[in-house]
Design an enzyme around this catalytic site. Sequence first.
Site, mmCIF file in Angstrom:
data_model
loop_
_atom_site.group_PDB
_atom_site.id
_atom_site.type_symbol
_atom_site.label_atom_id
_atom_site.label_comp_id
_atom_site.label_asym_id
_atom_site.label_seq_id
_atom_site.Cartn_x
_atom_site.Cartn_y
_atom_site.Cartn_z
ATOM 1 N N HIS A 157 21.427 -56.814 39.997
ATOM 2 C CA HIS A 157 21.954 -55.498 40.395
ATOM 3 C C HIS A 157 22.713 -55.593 41.714
ATOM 4 C CE1 HIS A 157 21.122 -50.896 40.501
ATOM 5 N NE2 HIS A 157 22.234 -51.175 41.141
ATOM 6 N N HIS A 191 26.859 -54.660 43.646
ATOM 7 C CA HIS A 191 28.180 -54.036 43.527
ATOM 8 C C HIS A 191 29.177 -54.922 44.261
ATOM 9 C CE1 HIS A 191 26.364 -50.221 42.107
ATOM 10 N NE2 HIS A 191 25.354 -50.621 42.863
ATOM 11 N N ARG A 241 32.655 -54.184 44.064
ATOM 12 C CA ARG A 241 33.772 -53.293 44.437
ATOM 13 C C ARG A 241 35.147 -53.673 43.885
ATOM 14 N NH1 ARG A 241 30.201 -49.899 44.980
ATOM 15 N NH2 ARG A 241 29.087 -49.674 46.936
ATOM 16 N N ASN A 252 30.507 -49.529 38.389
ATOM 17 C CA ASN A 252 31.066 -48.338 39.045
ATOM 18 C C ASN A 252 32.222 -48.704 39.974
ATOM 19 O OD1 ASN A 252 29.315 -49.581 40.839
ATOM 20 N ND2 ASN A 252 28.746 -47.672 41.858
ATOM 21 N N ASP A 280 25.115 -47.124 36.383
ATOM 22 C CA ASP A 280 24.477 -47.121 37.702
ATOM 23 C C ASP A 280 25.256 -46.329 38.750
ATOM 24 O OD1 ASP A 280 22.454 -48.033 39.607
ATOM 25 O OD2 ASP A 280 24.155 -49.035 40.535
ATOM 26 N N ASP A 295 20.777 -54.700 45.055
ATOM 27 C CA ASP A 295 21.602 -53.486 45.002
ATOM 28 C C ASP A 295 22.645 -53.549 46.123
ATOM 29 O OD1 ASP A 295 22.693 -51.104 44.217
ATOM 30 O OD2 ASP A 295 20.932 -49.869 44.642
#
Lengths: 307, 430
Positions: free
Chosen positions: B61, B63, B65, B95, B152, B305
């Site tokens: 998990h 990110h 970007r 996301n 998410d 995360d």
Amino acid sequence: MTWHAKDLIGLENLTRENIENILETADSFKEISSRAVKKVPALRGKTIVNLFFEPSTRTKTSFELAAKRLSADVLSFEVATSSISKGETIVDTAQNIEAMKVDCFVVRHSVSGAPELISRNVSSAVINAGDGCHEHPTQALLDLFTVKEALGRIEGIKIAIIGDILHSRVARSNIWGFSKLGAKVYACGPPTIVPAQLDRMGAVITYDIKEALQDADVVYILRLQKERQKENFLSSLKEYSMYYGIDGIKYGMIKKGAVIMHPGPMNRGVEIKSEIAEKENALILDQVTNGIAVRMSVLYLTTGSIK
Amino acid sequence: MDILIKNGNVLEPAQATEGICDILVRQGRIARVAKNIKAEGSCRVIEAKGLYVMPGLIDMHCHLREPGREDEETIYNGSLSAARGGFTTICCMPNTSPALDSKVAISFVKHRALAAACDVLPVGAITINREGRELASFGEMAQEGACAFSDDGDCIMDSLIMRRALEYTKLYGKKVISHAEDKFLSKNGVMNEGALSVQMGLIGIPRQAEEIMVSRDVCLAELTGGLLHVAHLSTREAVEVMKRAKRSCPGISCEVTIHHLSLTEEAVGGYNANAKVSPPLRTARDQKALIEGVKDGTIDCIVTDNAPHSQEEKESGFENAPFGMVGFETALPLSLELAERGVPLLQVVSRWTAGPARILGLEDRGSISEGKRADIIVVDPGKEWTCTEESLQSKSKNTPFLGRRMKGKVSVTVCNGKIVFEDKASREKR
């Protein structure tokens, strides 16, 4: 011990002695405003900037007059929130103004914690003139000052704060301030806007207006934002007025000698009936008058100590 | 060239064993694990005496970007940050802008990941544009390399869509990762709801916003038999729901972030936006329950995360600041601290390796045994360092651990048989 600090962010961080010291200093400044020439040179040569990111008339005017009566140079402006969305951060705005060599920022912002953020990034004094739902320390200080003037003491009195406490920075600062000075603070309103965790700040919580008003020495009525109804915090304004608005019937529950206060601006007919606001024991305009002395005191004790 | 890691204290979480031995890496695989392996031919020898040797960490998990906010982080630089923190496999959430909700988007990430320092596995979106309304093409994305599916950052509020998504998992064998948060209940919230949020004048996110949705998702997993994975548990109650559910529904799994194990809501004091995360940091009571969940196996894995954000956005005032903190480079020392606080080290390591490998179906990872993919890290548990903006490879520096003394650092990261990170300072010292 004289309280001198760079900033005034909230009453949470002040001791009882700090608060008393501010009030005593305010007491000595109060007389200046009743002179023919309303000015002393205490802050001559200092520059104070009112940095208001949220519209305000009375607080801004009060700070402006307070600064002028201490002979400081004052610059006031309301920063449209749109200029923030254009890219400039709060910190940038403050640092840009500080680069022009100012001594003190009086900050109002709709976001809780904004004055603290500015304070961490500038060396000038920072006075919180209201941040989000967090604190409005000078309002609480002027309220303390007003109660002390009217009743002669804070220690041992009962103050009932009525209304939208969840969204009120005035309520938070007053809970800290009155508790620290030994008053019993009751928080009253419907459960949607009176969070149960307020007891951790020292307040007694009640949803029953009778219990709140009974034996209260000070009835402190908060402004109710009409938008709260849309957000379902209230079933209806009418119902709120019926249960919590101070009208003739509820006024009848208040003991003799008690005083009525409101931080303004009032929604007459919602949280307070006009006839109550006109009562002799309503101190609403005294609060406004005392605001100047208290803000003079705070400006003097913060900015005055900067070399 | 072969790599021979000698004399390290090898932590093997899949078999729950540890001991001093050597590891020979050949052609991307672990060729031998034994005592006293002799170096033969062209071979890079890494002396690991007094150091831990463990499988490369798997972060299911994070990110990165890219695409969309390359100013905050990129797949390439994010992978460097991850490798530096000891990660050899990272799963990036969809996301992005545009969202990873199509075959083309997954293919873009896989393409960019070819240059990455560690393995980057994209997570596909559950719904088109992550709007929670229409299912995205699971099959095409899975075929292109999506390792799981998640919206998410947003919870799928429509239970029927969530049901359909869970049913689809049975077709492709990939998990649906749920961001469990009742968005109506958490509306406008910026931190944990409680005495502190009331004092700070901030709108709280009640713990029930999570509990309600974890309960719903568990119900739907029972209904469908789908492969549910619940992301970032943050409350004691959510752990309890998972604990009960796992008895009746063995196909479900869940994770916790390293920051929810390390911090409480106190970290947002002073309006520190770097500690503003979603779900919010909770109380000491929750932290304790989460640690217990890691210990008793209710929680299958730990994640970072890792959520990079620009300084400008984080400095726009606590209420306006976006949620998230970066975490690749602080995860390992914080995990070692966890071991000092009573969770057996092998268990902590397992939650970062064998745990996620099992959830993601990566059978050849998360274990140091012969024939497995050579994803190995060498860790100096005693090495102290201070977390500063300069010390972080991460492009964004939004972490509440800035200024904090850390103990434990990765010396070498081997990914797929290649050295992808090496702490030069520790090499010279030896």
